[in-house]
Design a protein around this motif. Structure first.
Motif, PDB file in Angstrom:
ATOM      1  N   ASN A 149      -4.367  -6.992   3.195  1.00  0.00           N
ATOM      2  CA  ASN A 149      -3.207  -7.709   3.725  1.00  0.00           C
ATOM      3  C   ASN A 149      -2.815  -7.209   5.116  1.00  0.00           C
ATOM      4  OD1 ASN A 149      -2.950  -9.497   1.623  1.00  0.00           O
ATOM      5  ND2 ASN A 149      -1.495  -8.243   0.505  1.00  0.00           N
ATOM      6  N   LEU A 150      -2.920  -5.907   5.357  1.00  0.00           N
ATOM      7  CA  LEU A 150      -2.636  -5.387   6.695  1.00  0.00           C
ATOM      8  C   LEU A 150      -3.670  -5.884   7.694  1.00  0.00           C
ATOM      9  CD1 LEU A 150      -1.485  -1.706   6.077  1.00  0.00           C
ATOM     10  CD2 LEU A 150      -0.087  -3.652   6.804  1.00  0.00           C
ATOM     11  N   VAL A 167       3.007   2.397   3.557  1.00  0.00           N
ATOM     12  CA  VAL A 167       3.885   1.244   3.344  1.00  0.00           C
ATOM     13  C   VAL A 167       3.673   0.546   2.014  1.00  0.00           C
ATOM     14  CG1 VAL A 167       4.168   0.874   5.823  1.00  0.00           C
ATOM     15  CG2 VAL A 167       2.431  -0.410   4.584  1.00  0.00           C
ATOM     16  N   VAL A 169       1.131  -1.468   1.129  1.00  0.00           N
ATOM     17  CA  VAL A 169       0.543  -2.789   1.327  1.00  0.00           C
ATOM     18  C   VAL A 169      -0.970  -2.586   1.379  1.00  0.00           C
ATOM     19  CG1 VAL A 169       0.355  -4.750   2.916  1.00  0.00           C
ATOM     20  CG2 VAL A 169       2.562  -3.633   2.575  1.00  0.00           C
ATOM     21  N   THR A 170      -1.710  -3.503   0.774  1.00  0.00           N
ATOM     22  CA  THR A 170      -3.162  -3.335   0.739  1.00  0.00           C
ATOM     23  C   THR A 170      -3.758  -3.387   2.145  1.00  0.00           C
ATOM     24  OG1 THR A 170      -3.663  -5.697   0.541  1.00  0.00           O
ATOM     25  CG2 THR A 170      -3.283  -4.469  -1.524  1.00  0.00           C
ATOM     26  N   ILE A 183       5.390 -12.783   6.974  1.00  0.00           N
ATOM     27  CA  ILE A 183       5.549 -11.370   6.640  1.00  0.00           C
ATOM     28  C   ILE A 183       6.956 -11.202   6.072  1.00  0.00           C
ATOM     29  CG2 ILE A 183       6.220 -10.768   8.998  1.00  0.00           C
ATOM     30  CD1 ILE A 183       4.934  -7.992   8.490  1.00  0.00           C
ATOM     31  N   ARG A 184       7.055 -10.489   4.967  1.00  0.00           N
ATOM     32  CA  ARG A 184       8.370 -10.226   4.370  1.00  0.00           C
ATOM     33  C   ARG A 184       9.125  -9.238   5.236  1.00  0.00           C
ATOM     34  NH1 ARG A 184       6.016  -9.392  -1.621  1.00  0.00           N
ATOM     35  NH2 ARG A 184       5.932 -11.594  -2.174  1.00  0.00           N
ATOM     36  N   SER A 212      11.005  -6.944   4.180  1.00  0.00           N
ATOM     37  CA  SER A 212      10.868  -5.609   3.581  1.00  0.00           C
ATOM     38  C   SER A 212       9.567  -4.946   4.039  1.00  0.00           C
ATOM     39  CB  SER A 212      10.926  -5.692   2.052  1.00  0.00           C
ATOM     40  OG  SER A 212       9.904  -6.536   1.557  1.00  0.00           O
ATOM     41  N   THR A 213       8.490  -5.723   4.157  1.00  0.00           N
ATOM     42  CA  THR A 213       7.220  -5.185   4.644  1.00  0.00           C
ATOM     43  C   THR A 213       7.326  -4.837   6.119  1.00  0.00           C
ATOM     44  OG1 THR A 213       5.994  -6.483   3.023  1.00  0.00           O
ATOM     45  CG2 THR A 213       4.755  -5.679   4.930  1.00  0.00           C
ATOM     46  N   SER A 240      -1.542   1.753   5.285  1.00  0.00           N
ATOM     47  CA  SER A 240      -1.524   1.108   3.973  1.00  0.00           C
ATOM     48  C   SER A 240      -0.906   2.015   2.923  1.00  0.00           C
ATOM     49  CB  SER A 240      -2.953   0.718   3.571  1.00  0.00           C
ATOM     50  OG  SER A 240      -2.999   0.273   2.250  1.00  0.00           O
ATOM     51  N   LYS A 273       9.144  -1.573   6.470  1.00  0.00           N
ATOM     52  CA  LYS A 273       8.318  -0.409   6.127  1.00  0.00           C
ATOM     53  C   LYS A 273       7.300  -0.100   7.220  1.00  0.00           C
ATOM     54  CE  LYS A 273       8.681  -1.097   1.145  1.00  0.00           C
ATOM     55  NZ  LYS A 273       7.944  -1.492  -0.067  1.00  0.00           N
ATOM     56  N   ILE A 274       6.688  -1.137   7.783  1.00  0.00           N
ATOM     57  CA  ILE A 274       5.722  -0.921   8.856  1.00  0.00           C
ATOM     58  C   ILE A 274       6.412  -0.305  10.067  1.00  0.00           C
ATOM     59  CG2 ILE A 274       4.230  -2.094  10.540  1.00  0.00           C
ATOM     60  CD1 ILE A 274       3.516  -4.089   8.289  1.00  0.00           C
TER      61      ILE A 274
END
Length: 77
Positions: free
Chosen positions: A39-40, A33, A35-36, A51-52, A54-55, A30, A58-59
């Motif tokens: 949300n993960l 990346v 992201v909360t 899922i975006r 962009s996310t 978290s 990052k993951i």
């Protein structure tokens, strides 16, 4: 939201396995990346509706993996 309200999909999420293989916690991912944890967790439990890119990027960068390592399609034969 009840399970009956959720849209059924055939995507399996392998976030637990990848985190374990890399010795990383959900909290650490978290932070890396942006992201909360909530949300993960939704993603990890297969309850995410989307899922975006962009996310996802990052993951994959944080876990040093490819999207196919994180997500797969469950086939019903």
């Amino acid at each position: 939201m009840s399970p009956a309200d959720m849209e059924e999909h055939g995507i399996a999420v392998h976030l637990d396995r990848l985190l374990a293989e890399r010795g990383m916690t959900l909290t650490e991912l978290s932070e890396r990346v942006g992201v909360t944890i909530v949300n993960l967790s939704i993603l990890k439990n297969g309850r995410a509706r989307a899922i975006r890119f962009s996310t996802l990027t990052k993951i994959c960068e944080a876990l040093e993996c490819q999207p196919g390592d994180l997500l797969s399609c469950r086939r019903e034969d």
